[in-house]
Design an enzyme around this catalytic site. Structure first.
Site, PDB file in Angstrom:
ATOM      1  N   CYS A  15     -18.221   7.093 -40.460  1.00 10.34           N
ATOM      2  CA  CYS A  15     -18.511   6.076 -41.471  1.00 10.34           C
ATOM      3  C   CYS A  15     -18.902   6.751 -42.784  1.00 10.34           C
ATOM      4  O   CYS A  15     -19.815   7.590 -42.805  1.00 10.34           O
ATOM      5  CB  CYS A  15     -19.641   5.181 -40.972  1.00 10.34           C
ATOM      6  SG  CYS A  15     -20.342   4.089 -42.237  1.00 10.34           S
ATOM      7  N   GLU A  16     -18.237   6.410 -43.855  1.00 10.74           N
ATOM      8  CA  GLU A  16     -18.528   7.052 -45.130  1.00 10.74           C
ATOM      9  C   GLU A  16     -19.836   6.571 -45.758  1.00 10.74           C
ATOM     10  O   GLU A  16     -20.327   7.173 -46.714  1.00 10.74           O
ATOM     11  CB  GLU A  16     -17.382   6.837 -46.115  1.00 10.74           C
ATOM     12  CG  GLU A  16     -17.175   5.410 -46.565  1.00 10.74           C
ATOM     13  CD  GLU A  16     -16.002   5.279 -47.530  1.00 10.74           C
ATOM     14  OE1 GLU A  16     -16.062   4.400 -48.392  1.00 10.74           O
ATOM     15  OE2 GLU A  16     -15.029   6.053 -47.421  1.00 10.74           O
ATOM     16  N   HIS A  17     -20.407   5.500 -45.228  1.00  8.80           N
ATOM     17  CA  HIS A  17     -21.656   4.978 -45.792  1.00  8.80           C
ATOM     18  C   HIS A  17     -22.879   5.724 -45.281  1.00  8.80           C
ATOM     19  O   HIS A  17     -23.848   5.920 -46.021  1.00  8.80           O
ATOM     20  CB  HIS A  17     -21.792   3.487 -45.481  1.00  8.80           C
ATOM     21  CG  HIS A  17     -20.706   2.658 -46.085  1.00  8.80           C
ATOM     22  ND1 HIS A  17     -20.221   1.517 -45.484  1.00  8.80           N
ATOM     23  CD2 HIS A  17     -19.978   2.828 -47.221  1.00  8.80           C
ATOM     24  CE1 HIS A  17     -19.260   1.005 -46.233  1.00  8.80           C
ATOM     25  NE2 HIS A  17     -19.084   1.777 -47.282  1.00  8.80           N
ATOM     26  N   HIS A  18     -22.857   6.116 -43.990  1.00 10.09           N
ATOM     27  CA  HIS A  18     -24.022   6.778 -43.396  1.00 10.09           C
ATOM     28  C   HIS A  18     -23.687   8.130 -42.768  1.00 10.09           C
ATOM     29  O   HIS A  18     -24.581   8.811 -42.272  1.00 10.09           O
ATOM     30  CB  HIS A  18     -24.658   5.880 -42.325  1.00 10.09           C
ATOM     31  CG  HIS A  18     -25.125   4.562 -42.852  1.00 10.09           C
ATOM     32  ND1 HIS A  18     -24.354   3.415 -42.782  1.00 10.09           N
ATOM     33  CD2 HIS A  18     -26.282   4.202 -43.461  1.00 10.09           C
ATOM     34  CE1 HIS A  18     -25.020   2.410 -43.328  1.00 10.09           C
ATOM     35  NE2 HIS A  18     -26.179   2.849 -43.744  1.00 10.09           N
ATOM     36  N   GLN A  70     -13.448   1.199 -41.421  1.00  5.75           N
ATOM     37  CA  GLN A  70     -12.419   0.782 -40.464  1.00  5.75           C
ATOM     38  C   GLN A  70     -11.316  -0.019 -41.126  1.00  5.75           C
ATOM     39  O   GLN A  70     -10.128   0.120 -40.771  1.00  5.75           O
ATOM     40  CB  GLN A  70     -13.058  -0.031 -39.341  1.00  5.75           C
ATOM     41  CG  GLN A  70     -12.074  -0.457 -38.254  1.00  5.75           C
ATOM     42  CD  GLN A  70     -12.744  -1.178 -37.113  1.00  5.75           C
ATOM     43  OE1 GLN A  70     -13.924  -0.966 -36.843  1.00  5.75           O
ATOM     44  NE2 GLN A  70     -12.013  -2.048 -36.427  1.00  5.75           N
ATOM     45  N   HIS A 104     -19.446   0.879 -34.038  1.00  4.68           N
ATOM     46  CA  HIS A 104     -19.975   1.658 -35.152  1.00  4.68           C
ATOM     47  C   HIS A 104     -21.411   2.068 -34.860  1.00  4.68           C
ATOM     48  O   HIS A 104     -22.287   1.221 -34.667  1.00  4.68           O
ATOM     49  CB  HIS A 104     -19.925   0.830 -36.443  1.00  4.68           C
ATOM     50  CG  HIS A 104     -18.531   0.563 -36.920  1.00  4.68           C
ATOM     51  ND1 HIS A 104     -18.002   1.175 -38.043  1.00  4.68           N
ATOM     52  CD2 HIS A 104     -17.543  -0.227 -36.422  1.00  4.68           C
ATOM     53  CE1 HIS A 104     -16.749   0.756 -38.216  1.00  4.68           C
ATOM     54  NE2 HIS A 104     -16.456  -0.096 -37.250  1.00  4.68           N
ATOM     55  N   CYS A 132     -23.487   3.261 -36.902  1.00  3.78           N
ATOM     56  CA  CYS A 132     -24.385   2.829 -37.974  1.00  3.78           C
ATOM     57  C   CYS A 132     -24.917   1.425 -37.709  1.00  3.78           C
ATOM     58  O   CYS A 132     -25.928   1.012 -38.304  1.00  3.78           O
ATOM     59  CB  CYS A 132     -23.687   2.891 -39.327  1.00  3.78           C
ATOM     60  SG  CYS A 132     -22.210   1.861 -39.466  1.00  3.78           S
TER      61      CYS A 132
END
Length: 212
Positions: A101-104, A144, A172, A174
């Site tokens: 995940c590019e956010h976390h 995703q 996920h 996250c």
């Protein structure tokens, strides 16, 4: 500078600071190591203790592997086709993969189902190439929704099929290990192109995907 070579699972160094000639998988390992050391210090850990001493190096090598798709071209995977005059749907389902995940920067993982209807010339690609295509886009900082779209668009761009469908199911971390903490929750995304927009054809594809 040191580079990670995903194809040969090795670390290679260049005294000049340039990537070794022909190396497609370039990751600045020392820079990652330094960053990981700073993270350990920032959370109150001691990067010099025995259990963590080699952690920055391990993380750097792992990042070289899990983000290797950034330096891979889908055209290299889908460039080889075979003329077998096949006109019906080709579907590879339950392709397992791991992404980040590019956010976390924590993992999400699941399965991809990838199908297409060949162009009128009946040319197809190798079945393993569809799995490799999934990995190319999964081994990047991702979401995703974009992963699903990129796989479908790559099929259209490189194979020129009459239709394509991609369905991705993931859990996920996250969402499972932090935040809302709902382990086991699945996210499903889909992308359809061309003839797969037609209700009957799409229904056929979904029946094949959902049939266990």
């Amino acid at each position: 500078m040191t580079y990670y070579d995903d194809e040969h699972d090795s670390v290679r160094g260049g005294a000049s600071g340039a990537a070794p000639e022909g190396d497609e998988f370039q990751v600045d390992l020392p820079r990652i190591e330094a960053a990981v050391r700073e993270i350990l210090l920032a959370i109150g850990e001691d990067p010099e203790r025995s259990g963590l001493l080699d952690t920055p190096k391990r993380v750097a090598k792992a990042y070289g592997e899990v983000f290797a798709g950034l330096h891979q071209d889908p055209a290299d995977v889908l460039g080889v086709t075979f003329d077998i005059a096949h006109e019906e749907m080709v579907l590879v389902k339950d392709i397992p993969f791991y992404s980040t995940c590019e956010h976390h920067l924590v993992p999400f993982h699941g399965s991809a189902h990838v199908g297409y209807i060949p162009a009128l010339d009946g040319r197809v690609t190798g079945l393993s190439k569809l799995a490799r295509l999934v990995d190319i886009y999964a081994k990047r900082p991702q979401v995703q929704e974009r992963l699903t779209t990129q796989i479908a668009d790559a099929l259209i761009e490189h194979l020129k099929p009459r239709g394509a469908i991609v369905v991705v199911e993931c859990e996920h971390m996250c969402m499972s290990m932090r935040g809302v903490r709902k382990p086991g929750a699945k996210t499903v995304t889909s992308a359809v192109r061309g003839l797969l927009h037609e209700p009957a054809t799409r229904a056929e594809a979904m029946s094949l995907i959902l049939g266990r």
